[in-house]
Scaffold this active site. Sequence first.
Site, PDB file in Angstrom:
ATOM      1  N   ALA A   1      -9.457   5.739   4.507  1.00 20.76           N
ATOM      2  CA  ALA A   1      -9.317   6.899   5.393  1.00 20.76           C
ATOM      3  C   ALA A   1     -10.613   7.683   5.556  1.00 20.76           C
ATOM      4  O   ALA A   1     -11.334   7.931   4.587  1.00 20.76           O
ATOM      5  CB  ALA A   1      -8.229   7.853   4.911  1.00 20.76           C
ATOM      6  N   GLY A   2     -10.897   8.038   6.809  1.00 22.53           N
ATOM      7  CA  GLY A   2     -11.969   8.973   7.105  1.00 22.53           C
ATOM      8  C   GLY A   2     -13.276   8.379   7.578  1.00 22.53           C
ATOM      9  O   GLY A   2     -14.134   9.111   8.060  1.00 22.53           O
TER      10      GLY A   2
ATOM     11  N   ASN B   1      -8.742   1.789  10.098  1.00 20.59           N
ATOM     12  CA  ASN B   1      -7.979   1.453  11.292  1.00 20.59           C
ATOM     13  C   ASN B   1      -8.542   2.171  12.521  1.00 20.59           C
ATOM     14  O   ASN B   1      -9.082   1.554  13.441  1.00 20.59           O
ATOM     15  CB  ASN B   1      -6.509   1.796  11.080  1.00 20.59           C
ATOM     16  N   THR B   2      -8.449   3.502  12.524  1.00 24.37           N
ATOM     17  CA  THR B   2      -8.817   4.274  13.707  1.00 24.37           C
ATOM     18  C   THR B   2     -10.274   4.066  14.106  1.00 24.37           C
ATOM     19  O   THR B   2     -10.597   4.061  15.304  1.00 24.37           O
ATOM     20  CB  THR B   2      -8.550   5.768  13.470  1.00 24.37           C
TER      21      THR B   2
ATOM     22  N   LYS C   1       0.861  -1.181   0.000  1.00 23.10           N
ATOM     23  CA  LYS C   1       0.000   0.000   0.000  1.00 23.10           C
ATOM     24  C   LYS C   1       0.899   1.233   0.000  1.00 23.10           C
ATOM     25  O   LYS C   1       1.674   1.449   0.935  1.00 23.10           O
ATOM     26  CB  LYS C   1      -0.915   0.018   1.218  1.00 23.10           C
TER      27      LYS C   1
ATOM     28  N   GLY D   1      -8.041   9.340  10.001  1.00 18.65           N
ATOM     29  CA  GLY D   1      -8.307   9.433  11.431  1.00 18.65           C
ATOM     30  C   GLY D   1      -9.351  10.445  11.841  1.00 18.65           C
ATOM     31  O   GLY D   1      -9.602  10.621  13.032  1.00 18.65           O
TER      32      GLY D   1
END
Length: 260
Positions: free
Chosen positions: A188-189, A210-211, A101, A162
Site C-alpha cells: 500500500a501507498g 495495485n492502484t 492476505k 491508493g
Amino acid sequence: MRKDPLVIAGREYQSRLLVGTGKYKDFAETRAAIDAAGAEIVTVALRRMNLGQSKDAPNLLEFLPADRFTILPNTAGCYTAEDAVRTCRLARELGDWKLVKLEVIGDPQTLYPDMRQTYDAAKTLIAEGFEVMVYSVDDPVACKTFAEMGCVAVMPLAAPIGSGLGIRNPYNLRIILEQATVPILVDAGVGTASDVAVALELGCDGVLLNTAIAAAKDPILMAEAMRQGVEAGRKAFLAGRMPRKLYASASSPVDGLFFE
C-alpha cells in the site's frame, strides 16, 4: 543475476512483485498488466471479484489460470475479524486456497488497519491452518508480534492504500527489517517505480501494489516499470550501496599526475 527467490510459506517465487486485480477497465487489461509486471502472486478481493461465487458473471480465473499464477485471496472490505475469517473460509471452499492476505480495515477514510481486529482474525486463521500474509501498520512492535504468532509474511503499509505517497517512514521499515524472521513486503501507498526501488533497496523482500499500475495513464507500461524497479532495487540491496559521506571524495587518483 544469481538465484535469489522470494520464499513464502516454503514456496519459491522468482518475482518479488505481487499485484492486485482491482480498478482495471476489464479482465483482459488486468491480465496484460500482470504479464507485463512479471508477477507470479496475484491478490484478489473475494468480496469484489468473482472467482466462482456467481455463475452469471465473468470469472477472473478464466484469465488467471491456477497452473500459472498463485491466487492470493484477500479480505479487502472487511471491518471485523469475523468478516475476515468468514471470507477466508469462503476462499478455502471455492479454490482450496489456504494462503491468504489478511486485512481488516479500521477507518474508511485512511483505510488503515484495525490492529486489534487484525490480530484476532490472524489468531483464528492460523489455528485453522491458513497461511496468513498480514497487512499491518508500519509499527515494529506490531510487525514482530504478527511474525511471532505465526504469520508467514508481514506487510506493513508505506502510506495509505491508493494514496501513491510512497514510503513515508523508511526508518520504521528499517527497524522492522532488522528484527524480521519472516518475509517483509511493503503493501500500500507506492505510486511509481522509484518507490518500489526504494523499498527493495531498504531490504524489503517484495512489494504488493495495485492502484499504482491500474491508475497509471498507461497501465501496461507502468507494470513494466514496476518490474524493473523491483529488479533494480533488489540488485542494489544485494550489491550494497556505498556509505554516505559529508564531504567529497575524489574518484580519480591524486598521485602520478601529468603536471607534477
